[in-house]
Write an enzyme that holds these catalytic residues in place. Structure first.
Site, short mmCIF file in Angstrom:
data_model
loop_
_atom_site.label_atom_id
_atom_site.label_comp_id
_atom_site.label_asym_id
_atom_site.label_seq_id
_atom_site.Cartn_x
_atom_site.Cartn_y
_atom_site.Cartn_z
CG PHE A 87 -1.94 1.03 1.59
CD1 PHE A 87 -2.26 1.16 0.84
CD2 PHE A 87 -1.60 2.14 2.54
CE1 PHE A 87 -3.56 2.16 1.01
CE2 PHE A 87 -2.40 3.11 2.70
CZ PHE A 87 -3.99 2.91 1.44
N GLY A 112 19.76 -7.01 33.28
CA GLY A 112 21.30 -7.80 32.05
C GLY A 112 20.73 -8.49 30.60
N GLY A 123 -6.63 -0.87 8.45
CA GLY A 123 -5.36 -1.02 8.44
C GLY A 123 -4.94 -1.34 10.04
NE ARG A 124 -5.01 5.46 10.68
CZ ARG A 124 -5.31 6.01 10.08
NH1 ARG A 124 -6.45 6.42 10.72
NH2 ARG A 124 -4.83 6.74 9.68
CD GLU A 177 -1.18 0.22 8.33
OE1 GLU A 177 -3.08 0.48 8.38
OE2 GLU A 177 -0.25 -1.58 8.38
N1 COS Z 1 -13.10 8.43 5.66
C1 COS Z 1 -13.14 8.75 4.40
N2 COS Z 1 -13.01 9.89 4.36
C2 COS Z 1 -12.29 10.92 5.07
C3 COS Z 1 -11.71 9.80 6.61
C4 COS Z 1 -11.92 8.90 6.72
N3 COS Z 1 -11.80 7.79 8.11
N4 COS Z 1 -10.71 10.56 6.89
C5 COS Z 1 -11.24 11.74 6.22
N5 COS Z 1 -11.51 11.33 4.82
C6 COS Z 1 -12.06 12.37 4.17
C7 COS Z 1 -12.34 13.88 4.82
O1 COS Z 1 -14.17 13.67 4.91
C8 COS Z 1 -12.18 15.15 3.28
O2 COS Z 1 -12.88 15.34 2.44
P1 COS Z 1 -14.29 15.77 1.93
O3 COS Z 1 -12.78 16.95 1.66
O4 COS Z 1 -14.65 15.66 0.60
O5 COS Z 1 -14.91 16.27 3.64
C9 COS Z 1 -10.65 14.39 3.29
O6 COS Z 1 -10.86 12.84 3.18
C10 COS Z 1 -9.62 15.89 3.69
O7 COS Z 1 -10.26 15.51 4.92
P2 COS Z 1 -8.99 16.18 5.68
O8 COS Z 1 -10.18 17.69 4.81
O9 COS Z 1 -9.82 16.60 7.14
O10 COS Z 1 -7.76 16.38 5.93
P3 COS Z 1 -6.75 17.25 6.50
O11 COS Z 1 -5.59 16.76 6.21
O12 COS Z 1 -6.70 17.67 7.42
O13 COS Z 1 -6.52 15.23 7.96
C11 COS Z 1 -6.26 13.17 8.18
C12 COS Z 1 -6.38 14.16 7.17
C13 COS Z 1 -4.91 14.02 8.63
C14 COS Z 1 -7.13 12.50 8.30
C15 COS Z 1 -5.30 11.89 7.00
O14 COS Z 1 -4.56 12.61 6.22
C16 COS Z 1 -4.23 11.51 7.93
O15 COS Z 1 -5.50 10.08 8.16
N6 COS Z 1 -3.18 11.85 7.55
C17 COS Z 1 -2.38 10.16 7.68
C18 COS Z 1 -2.21 9.21 7.07
C19 COS Z 1 -1.44 8.07 7.25
O16 COS Z 1 -2.16 7.38 8.14
N7 COS Z 1 -0.43 7.68 7.03
C20 COS Z 1 0.94 6.76 7.38
C21 COS Z 1 1.20 5.95 5.88
S1 COS Z 1 -0.12 4.97 5.39
S2 COS Z 1 1.12 2.83 6.35
#
Ligand code: COS
Length: 379
Positions: A123, A340, A242-243, A363
């Site tokens: 992924f 140790g 995944g979480r 994740e």
């Molecule tokens: N399921 C479906 N859609 C989701 C969602 C979820 N769990 N979480 C967020 N979204 C959608 C939001 O609804 C938004 O869409 P709309 O604009 O259509 O409403 C869009 O995604 C963007 O979300 P948001 O505006 O909240 O973006 P942010 O940048 O503020 O935050 C986070 C998003 C921080 C929650 C996201 O970037 C995240 O999870 N980051 C971590 C990613 C991760 O796990 N990385 C590790 C690498 S993968 S091993």
């Protein structure tokens, strides 16, 4: 409310426990030391149905529930988190996404071999400058009519070299920001796709983590998952499940270290008695046991919600946040109880301590989990 496991769930837990003892434990220290991917063990896990646990038998999977998946992940992770992360990524991030959002062609061509464990998946969301800030994708997938032209770099990709099928998140319409992102199925061997060097890591050293480079890779349009622009939602939805896998991995690392510390405390003598007779040890064991049980219940609750078809984003983030922090605390204390001996490799706990750290990072870091949870509670 019913805390009883079904006969099938107990059987799966036992099968995973036996596999971990007989197949994963021998060689786990050497694989960690030499950063050796557990290829044979992963092949066997595939044959036993652990790589497509929740996929419908129609697509070559084992058709089990998410509770069984948590139970298996805990048992495998007690012994070898480098092997269990392959199970987690293949099941939750790759098979789940393909089964839920892929079309019939994609399921037949890609999901079936992944669910049977004949192939491994990866992924690919993180980039050198976009880990937590996942909307800032720099990898581009330019629409060329019948195909996308993929360019960019992905970082810290689990199964980076051992995978054959890669789900790659890339930006197609930058002006639409996260609404312009797509998820593409990329095959190893496509021209212009290169696997970078293997990362030399603190923990889960057997797992093969690589950067990936895409230079003008032609990805057929039929390999796009969902509608144009669905990629970011795809990534977010997939990560919710995944979480649960990583939470269960953290739980297993914690409970593995706890079991080692418990057994050791009954054998090791100091001041004329076993260290288990000392209150200093007893209180540590009590805290470990309590926290692990709480983490287990959070993992099972998230899995149960998923099995019931109820929303589980908050529950999976809570499970991951708590279980990963318990894994870190428990493994540090397990090393301390071993004194140790805990500091040398033969006793396994130092490896579990190193392995625990990644569960607070990948994740979604603990900080990202707090963002997800706080947004839910403040809704
Ligand atoms: N399921 C479906 N859609 C989701 C969602 C979820 N769990 N979480 C967020 N979204 C959608 C939001 O609804 C938004 O869409 P709309 O604009 O259509 O409403 C869009 O995604 C963007 O979300 P948001 O505006 O909240 O973006 P942010 O940048 O503020 O935050 C986070 C998003 C921080 C929650 C996201 O970037 C995240 O999870 N980051 C971590 C990613 C991760 O796990 N990385 C590790 C690498 S993968 S091993």
């Amino acid at each position: 409310m019913n805390f009883e496991l079904t006969e099938e769930q107990i059987m799966i837990r036992q099968a995973a426990r036996d596999f971990a003892q007989t197949e994963l434990k021998p060689g786990v220290i050497e694989r960690d030391e030499h950063q050796k991917f557990p290829a044979e063990q992963v092949k066997m896990l595939g044959e036993l149905g652990f790589l497509g646990m929740m996929v419908s038998p129609k697509y070559g999977g084992s058709g089990m529930d998410a509770i069984s998946y948590v139970l298996a992940m805990e048992e495998l992770s007690k012994i070898d988190a480098s092997a269990s992360v392959v199970v987690s990524v293949n099941n939750s991030l790759v098979c789940y996404g393909l089964e839920k959002y892929g079309n019939d062609f994609q399921k037949e061509k890609y999901l079936v071999p992944l669910a049977k464990g004949e192939k491994i998946g990866a992924f690919c969301l993180s980039e050198p400058e976009a880990g937590s800030d996942a909307t800032s994708q720099k990898t581009t997938a330019v629409d060329m009519g019948d195909h996308y032209l993929l360019n960019g770099v992905k970082n810290w990709i689990t199964n980076g070299n051992s995978a054959s099928t890669y789900l790659v998140i890339a930006q197609t319409h930058p002006e639409k920001r996260h609404h312009g992102i797509n998820a593409l199925i990329v095959e190893k061997g496509m021209e212009g796709f290169e696997v970078g060097a293997k990362e030399n890591k603190l923990g889960i050293r057997g797992s093969d983590t690589h950067s990936l480079m895409f230079t003008d890779v032609k990805v057929p349009k039929e390999n796009r998952i969902g509608d144009d622009g669905f990629g970011f939602k795809f990534a977010m939805n997939t990560l919710e499940g995944g979480r649960i896998g990583i939470a269960a991995q953290a739980l297993g690392i914690a409970s593995g270290a706890y079991e080692l510390a418990l057994n050791y405390s009954k054998e090791r003598k100091a001041f004329g008695k076993t260290i288990a007779d000392l209150q200093a040890t007893q209180f540590k064991l009590a805290d470990m046991a309590t926290e692990i049980e709480a983490a287990r219940l959070l993992c099972l609750k998230a899995a149960w919600l998923k099995d019931q078809g109820q929303p589980y984003a908050q529950a999976s983030s809570m499970a991951k946040l708590f279980a990963s922090e318990v894994a870190m605390r428990t493994t540090v204390e397990a090393v301390q109880i071993h004194g140790g001996y805990g500091f040398v490799k033969e006793y396994h706990v130092e490896r579990l301590m190193r392995d625990a750290k990644i569960t607070q990072i990948y994740e979604g870091t603990s900080e990202i989990q707090r963002i997800v949870i706080s947004r839910e509670v403040l809704k």
